[in-house]
Design an enzyme around this catalytic site. Structure first.
Site, PDB file in Angstrom:
ATOM      1  N   SER A  38     -39.922 -68.469  59.979  1.00 23.28           N
ATOM      2  CA  SER A  38     -39.591 -69.868  59.724  1.00 23.28           C
ATOM      3  C   SER A  38     -40.415 -70.747  60.648  1.00 23.28           C
ATOM      4  O   SER A  38     -40.300 -70.659  61.870  1.00 23.28           O
ATOM      5  CB  SER A  38     -38.101 -70.117  59.984  1.00 23.28           C
ATOM      6  OG  SER A  38     -37.891 -71.510  60.117  1.00 23.28           O
ATOM      7  N   HIS A  70     -41.574 -69.150  55.561  1.00 14.99           N
ATOM      8  CA  HIS A  70     -40.310 -69.836  55.254  1.00 14.99           C
ATOM      9  C   HIS A  70     -40.388 -71.280  55.756  1.00 14.99           C
ATOM     10  O   HIS A  70     -40.672 -71.530  56.922  1.00 14.99           O
ATOM     11  CB  HIS A  70     -39.167 -69.085  55.936  1.00 14.99           C
ATOM     12  CG  HIS A  70     -37.802 -69.592  55.610  1.00 14.99           C
ATOM     13  ND1 HIS A  70     -37.119 -69.225  54.461  1.00 14.99           N
ATOM     14  CD2 HIS A  70     -36.970 -70.419  56.289  1.00 14.99           C
ATOM     15  CE1 HIS A  70     -35.934 -69.807  54.450  1.00 14.99           C
ATOM     16  NE2 HIS A  70     -35.805 -70.545  55.540  1.00 14.99           N
ATOM     17  N   ASP A  94     -38.406 -74.831  56.086  1.00 12.24           N
ATOM     18  CA  ASP A  94     -37.065 -75.415  56.115  1.00 12.24           C
ATOM     19  C   ASP A  94     -37.123 -76.918  55.902  1.00 12.24           C
ATOM     20  O   ASP A  94     -37.622 -77.660  56.749  1.00 12.24           O
ATOM     21  CB  ASP A  94     -36.400 -75.103  57.463  1.00 12.24           C
ATOM     22  CG  ASP A  94     -35.974 -73.649  57.548  1.00 12.24           C
ATOM     23  OD1 ASP A  94     -35.266 -73.198  56.624  1.00 12.24           O
ATOM     24  OD2 ASP A  94     -36.344 -72.969  58.522  1.00 12.24           O
ATOM     25  N   MET A 118     -35.078 -80.331  55.490  1.00 12.42           N
ATOM     26  CA  MET A 118     -33.772 -80.913  55.842  1.00 12.42           C
ATOM     27  C   MET A 118     -33.816 -82.428  55.667  1.00 12.42           C
ATOM     28  O   MET A 118     -34.831 -83.058  55.982  1.00 12.42           O
ATOM     29  CB  MET A 118     -33.424 -80.584  57.292  1.00 12.42           C
ATOM     30  CG  MET A 118     -33.486 -79.103  57.623  1.00 12.42           C
ATOM     31  SD  MET A 118     -32.885 -78.792  59.292  1.00 12.42           S
ATOM     32  CE  MET A 118     -33.297 -77.037  59.451  1.00 12.42           C
ATOM     33  N   HIS A 156     -36.920 -73.544  51.557  1.00  4.54           N
ATOM     34  CA  HIS A 156     -35.453 -73.568  51.666  1.00  4.54           C
ATOM     35  C   HIS A 156     -35.019 -75.023  51.733  1.00  4.54           C
ATOM     36  O   HIS A 156     -35.220 -75.694  52.749  1.00  4.54           O
ATOM     37  CB  HIS A 156     -35.071 -72.790  52.941  1.00  4.54           C
ATOM     38  CG  HIS A 156     -33.618 -72.773  53.247  1.00  4.54           C
ATOM     39  ND1 HIS A 156     -33.132 -72.337  54.478  1.00  4.54           N
ATOM     40  CD2 HIS A 156     -32.532 -73.100  52.516  1.00  4.54           C
ATOM     41  CE1 HIS A 156     -31.816 -72.406  54.479  1.00  4.54           C
ATOM     42  NE2 HIS A 156     -31.420 -72.879  53.305  1.00  4.54           N
ATOM     43  N   MET A 198     -32.535 -77.654  52.265  1.00  2.00           N
ATOM     44  CA  MET A 198     -31.219 -78.024  52.826  1.00  2.00           C
ATOM     45  C   MET A 198     -31.065 -79.520  52.635  1.00  2.00           C
ATOM     46  O   MET A 198     -31.045 -80.308  53.595  1.00  2.00           O
ATOM     47  CB  MET A 198     -31.165 -77.613  54.305  1.00  2.00           C
ATOM     48  CG  MET A 198     -31.049 -76.106  54.481  1.00  2.00           C
ATOM     49  SD  MET A 198     -31.484 -75.572  56.139  1.00  2.00           S
ATOM     50  CE  MET A 198     -33.269 -75.489  55.928  1.00  2.00           C
ATOM     51  N   MET A 243     -26.839 -67.593  54.489  1.00  2.00           N
ATOM     52  CA  MET A 243     -27.020 -68.275  55.773  1.00  2.00           C
ATOM     53  C   MET A 243     -26.134 -67.602  56.809  1.00  2.00           C
ATOM     54  O   MET A 243     -24.908 -67.531  56.654  1.00  2.00           O
ATOM     55  CB  MET A 243     -26.645 -69.752  55.659  1.00  2.00           C
ATOM     56  CG  MET A 243     -27.676 -70.637  54.978  1.00  2.00           C
ATOM     57  SD  MET A 243     -29.352 -70.511  55.641  1.00  2.00           S
ATOM     58  CE  MET A 243     -29.121 -71.063  57.340  1.00  2.00           C
ATOM     59  N   GLY A 266     -29.272 -76.223  59.741  1.00  2.00           N
ATOM     60  CA  GLY A 266     -29.600 -77.480  60.398  1.00  2.00           C
ATOM     61  C   GLY A 266     -30.509 -77.323  61.608  1.00  2.00           C
ATOM     62  O   GLY A 266     -31.279 -78.219  61.912  1.00  2.00           O
ATOM     63  N   PHE A 267     -30.405 -76.190  62.275  1.00  2.00           N
ATOM     64  CA  PHE A 267     -31.173 -76.019  63.510  1.00  2.00           C
ATOM     65  C   PHE A 267     -31.623 -74.575  63.671  1.00  2.00           C
ATOM     66  O   PHE A 267     -30.920 -73.657  63.230  1.00  2.00           O
ATOM     67  CB  PHE A 267     -30.312 -76.411  64.720  1.00  2.00           C
ATOM     68  CG  PHE A 267     -29.776 -77.810  64.617  1.00  2.00           C
ATOM     69  CD1 PHE A 267     -30.550 -78.900  64.994  1.00  2.00           C
ATOM     70  CD2 PHE A 267     -28.503 -78.037  64.090  1.00  2.00           C
ATOM     71  CE1 PHE A 267     -30.064 -80.197  64.855  1.00  2.00           C
ATOM     72  CE2 PHE A 267     -28.016 -79.330  63.951  1.00  2.00           C
ATOM     73  CZ  PHE A 267     -28.793 -80.412  64.335  1.00  2.00           C
ATOM     74  N   GLY A 268     -32.757 -74.401  64.318  1.00  2.00           N
ATOM     75  CA  GLY A 268     -33.184 -73.063  64.705  1.00  2.00           C
ATOM     76  C   GLY A 268     -32.497 -72.646  65.996  1.00  2.00           C
ATOM     77  O   GLY A 268     -31.850 -73.457  66.673  1.00  2.00           O
ATOM     78  N   GLY A 269     -32.614 -71.374  66.307  1.00  2.00           N
ATOM     79  CA  GLY A 269     -32.162 -70.888  67.603  1.00  2.00           C
ATOM     80  C   GLY A 269     -30.661 -70.756  67.787  1.00  2.00           C
ATOM     81  O   GLY A 269     -30.184 -70.668  68.912  1.00  2.00           O
ATOM     82  N   ASP A 273     -30.768 -65.582  56.870  1.00  2.00           N
ATOM     83  CA  ASP A 273     -31.452 -66.648  57.605  1.00  2.00           C
ATOM     84  C   ASP A 273     -30.528 -67.191  58.686  1.00  2.00           C
ATOM     85  O   ASP A 273     -29.482 -67.757  58.389  1.00  2.00           O
ATOM     86  CB  ASP A 273     -31.824 -67.744  56.594  1.00  2.00           C
ATOM     87  CG  ASP A 273     -32.587 -68.903  57.204  1.00  2.00           C
ATOM     88  OD1 ASP A 273     -32.962 -68.838  58.389  1.00  2.00           O
ATOM     89  OD2 ASP A 273     -32.816 -69.882  56.470  1.00  2.00           O
ATOM     90  N   GLY A 275     -36.990 -67.559  62.938  1.00  2.00           N
ATOM     91  CA  GLY A 275     -37.727 -68.666  63.528  1.00  2.00           C
ATOM     92  C   GLY A 275     -37.896 -68.477  65.021  1.00  2.00           C
ATOM     93  O   GLY A 275     -38.991 -68.156  65.504  1.00  2.00           O
TER      94      GLY A 275
HETATM   95  C1  DX5 Z   1     -31.600 -73.048  59.840  1.00  2.00           C
HETATM   96  C2  DX5 Z   1     -32.826 -72.690  59.037  1.00  2.00           C
HETATM   97  C3  DX5 Z   1     -33.437 -71.439  59.487  1.00  2.00           C
HETATM   98  C4  DX5 Z   1     -33.876 -71.429  60.899  1.00  2.00           C
HETATM   99  C5  DX5 Z   1     -33.673 -70.059  61.414  1.00  2.00           C
HETATM  100  O1  DX5 Z   1     -30.996 -74.148  59.329  1.00  2.00           O
HETATM  101  O2  DX5 Z   1     -32.530 -72.568  57.683  1.00  2.00           O
HETATM  102  O3  DX5 Z   1     -34.485 -71.015  58.629  1.00  2.00           O
HETATM  103  O4  DX5 Z   1     -35.200 -71.799  61.096  1.00  2.00           O
HETATM  104  O5  DX5 Z   1     -33.953 -70.113  62.735  1.00  2.00           O
HETATM  105  P1  DX5 Z   1     -33.582 -68.966  63.746  1.00  2.00           P
HETATM  106  O6  DX5 Z   1     -34.269 -67.734  63.299  1.00  2.00           O
HETATM  107  O7  DX5 Z   1     -34.150 -69.539  65.009  1.00  2.00           O
HETATM  108  O8  DX5 Z   1     -32.085 -68.838  63.785  1.00  2.00           O
HETATM  109 ZN    ZN Z   2     -34.122 -71.530  56.371  1.00  2.00          ZN
END
Ligand code: DX5
Ligand code: ZN
Length: 219
Positions: A7, A32, A34, A36, A65, A67, A136, A141-144, A175, A197
């Site tokens: 991602s 991938h 994302d 948003m 993806h 969102m 999911m 909404g957020f990575g990490g 994901d 990601g």
């Molecule tokens: C979250 C995204 C993911 C995100 C995953 O809302 O849809 O694709 O980037 O990130 P990680 O792998 O950091 O959890």
């Molecule tokens: Zn995603």
């Protein structure tokens, strides 16, 4: 064969082409993306112009993806931009079957995603029309973020639904919070595509080392 879809949400947005090139050289299967909208999810990221720019720098499938609320409004824009796979959220579109048909009409692959609290059984009527189910494993909404542990059983439930329905060739993608520590259990449960990601672009090693670590754990 398990697919890895890095991602780019966790890549350097000022150097996206470099991040994609690194992932591609490291054996990534899909990229991938994302999207948003600050409405369906609290964050805002990127739109069709960035997908079109990425299309020019990679031949890997662009796994987009969405969102976003009412994603049916943007199917054509993302298809025109060069998306190969368009995934919408079950929670974001009222007429899901129509939205999936609109994606298929563009001759690209159609996916449906479920938030962590949306039960697997809500996919029952749409499964035969899909190329991909996205589980999911964090709230989008957020990575990490940290992996939601009940996601593993949900993947297994969706796998059983597919088997019971005699439905083949549907990817089960997961994901959120995926890395070497979680890749093993989700693939054992039946996931075939791993989105990652933070573990790829913010992991302990290089992008190549991080992808290899996930692939190894997935086996
Ligand atoms: C979250 C995204 C993911 C995100 C995953 O809302 O849809 O694709 O980037 O990130 P990680 O792998 O950091 O959890
Ligand atoms: Zn995603």
């Amino acid at each position: 064969m398990i697919k890895i879809a890095p991602s780019i949400l966790s890549a350097d947005f000022a150097r996206l082409a470099d991040g994609v090139a690194e992932a591609e050289a490291a054996g990534a299967d899909w990229i991938h993306v994302d999207v948003m909208d600050g409405h369906f999810v609290p964050n805002i990221t990127i739109g069709p112009p960035v997908v079109a720019a990425l299309r020019k720098v990679t031949d890997l499938p662009l796994d987009v993806h969405l969102m976003i609320a009412a994603p049916e409004r943007y199917v054509d824009a993302f298809a025109d931009a060069g998306a190969d796979i368009l995934t919408v959220h079950q929670e974001a579109t009222t007429h899901l079957h129509r939205t999936v048909q609109a994606i298929k009409h563009r001759a690209i692959r159609a996916g449906v995603s479920l938030n962590p609290a949306t039960p697997a059984h809500t996919l029952g009527e749409i499964l035969p029309y899909l190329d991909l189910v996205l589980v999911m494993s964090v709230n989008p909404g957020f990575g990490g973020q940290s992996f939601v542990p009940t996601s593993t059983a949900k993947i297994a439930r969706i796998r059983r639904m597919l088997a019971d329905g005699g439905i083949h060739d549907v990817e089960v993608q997961v994901d959120g919070g995926i890395g070497p520590d979680t890749a093993g259990e989700v693939t054992a449960a039946g996931a075939t595509v791993l989105v990652a990601g933070a573990a790829v672009f913010g992991g302990v090693g290089t992008v190549a080392e991080n992808i290899t670590a996930i692939r190894t754990a997935a086996r």
